[in-house]
Design an enzyme around this catalytic site. Structure first.
Site, PDB file in Angstrom:
ATOM      1  N   ASP A  63     -16.416  87.605 -21.991  1.00 23.74           N
ATOM      2  CA  ASP A  63     -17.765  88.191 -22.009  1.00 23.74           C
ATOM      3  C   ASP A  63     -18.061  88.852 -20.669  1.00 23.74           C
ATOM      4  OD1 ASP A  63     -20.258  88.831 -22.952  1.00 23.74           O
ATOM      5  OD2 ASP A  63     -21.107  86.829 -22.662  1.00 23.74           O
ATOM      6  N   HIS A 113     -14.862  97.589 -21.249  1.00 16.74           N
ATOM      7  CA  HIS A 113     -13.841  97.105 -22.191  1.00 16.74           C
ATOM      8  C   HIS A 113     -12.450  97.548 -21.731  1.00 16.74           C
ATOM      9  CE1 HIS A 113     -17.008  95.699 -24.652  1.00 16.74           C
ATOM     10  NE2 HIS A 113     -17.382  96.861 -25.136  1.00 16.74           N
ATOM     11  N   LEU A 117       4.763  80.888 -24.834  1.00 20.35           N
ATOM     12  CA  LEU A 117       3.315  80.911 -25.111  1.00 20.35           C
ATOM     13  C   LEU A 117       3.025  81.427 -26.524  1.00 20.35           C
ATOM     14  CD1 LEU A 117       0.318  80.830 -24.013  1.00 20.35           C
ATOM     15  CD2 LEU A 117       0.637  83.242 -23.452  1.00 20.35           C
TER      16      LEU A 117
END
Ligand code: FPP
Length: 264
Positions: A35, A52, A146
């Site tokens: 955020d 963004h 991962l």
């Protein structure tokens, strides 16, 4: 031994912090609500979409850091089912950034032994993105490092609704009985099936909200809220959140381990 020299150089503050964390206290699953992109851009007098764009660098850097820290699962909240309500230009830019990310970063995921999986209502995304995502899943399927999950057109309520619908469908087809449905069944039919619940949920930019993310999975997750805006988030911030988490006493509704043995 974790390969951390690049993300926490010897002698640096983050290296010292990292070395203070007992290996068994590392989280097995970290989820992040990314955020603050809009605020990051506003502070610089830039359009929101530039926030963004800068956020992509933070995604790249966080995925690398999680892999080097040998965190087994990382889940990032990139686009919620509610985000369609944002201005058309912003939605188009987010989708374009996603395509760009998949094109540019797939080789990094492959080379770093990272397995990739999108979670959410992927079938509602544009066909080109669906193809890009399917290709990334396929290309990384055999990787064992991962496990990187990205939540796209995702919300916890939508996920639970889809699971209930599946249960009804299976029951109608005679493939599911009432007694078959327990917590393990539900967990195994969510988008996150096969991954442990997050141990640590990080939210950037200081907001104290869950925003419809992983509602079922975060029942006992530890929360770390950082004031850092997402585009500024780097390995040092992930390490700081992990160190904060590692100091917590987790009870899962019970009592601390030390007290448990008191009466025996
Ligand atoms: C929140 O910032 C962030 C999002 C809604 C999207 C997160 C997206 C990225 C990090 C870039 C895209 C990444 C991929 C891989 C597609 P906000 O706009 O709500 O910020 P604000 O609260 O400051 O306005």
């Amino acid at each position: 031994m974790k390969d951390v020299d690049r993300i926490a150089p010897p002698g640096s503050e983050e290296r010292k912090l990292l070395e203070s964390i007992p290996p068994e206290r590392f989280p097995k699953h970290v989820a992040i609500i990314m955020d603050g992109n809009g605020r990051w851009a506003k502070k610089r007098g830039l359009p929101r979409v530039e926030g963004h764009r800068a956020g992509i660098e933070a995604v790249r850097s966080t995925v690398e850091a999680a892999a080097r820290l040998e965190i087994p699962v990382l889940t990032l909240y990139a686009f919620s089912t509610e985000n369609w309500r944002r201005p058309r230009w912003e939605v188009l830019t987010l989708m374009a950034l996603l395509k760009e990310y998949l094109n540019k970063e797939l080789h990094t995921l492959v080379e770093n032994n990272i397995r990739f999986r999108p979670i959410g209502r992927i079938h509602e995304l544009e066909p080109e993105i669906q193809q890009g995502l399917a290709h990334a899943v396929e290309a990384t399927a055999a990787n064992t490092g991962l496990f990187f999950q990205i939540a796209l057109n995702y919300s916890g309520r939508a996920e639970l609704t889809d699971t209930v619908r599946e249960a009804v469908r299976l029951a109608r087809e005679g493939k599911l009985r009432e007694d078959d449905v327990d917590e393990a069944w539900v967990a195994a039919h969510l988008a996150t099936a096969g991954t442990p619940d997050p141990d640590l949920l990080i939210r950037t930019s200081g907001e104290m909200r869950i925003s419809n993310f992983l509602l079922w999975q975060i029942a006992y997750t530890e929360l770390v809220i950082t004031p850092v805006l997402w585009p500024d988030f780097r390995a040092r911030d992930l390490i700081a959140a992990v160190a904060d988490y590692a100091r917590r006493e987790r009870r899962f509704g019970g009592v601390p381990e030390a007290e448990e043995t008191e009466e025996t």
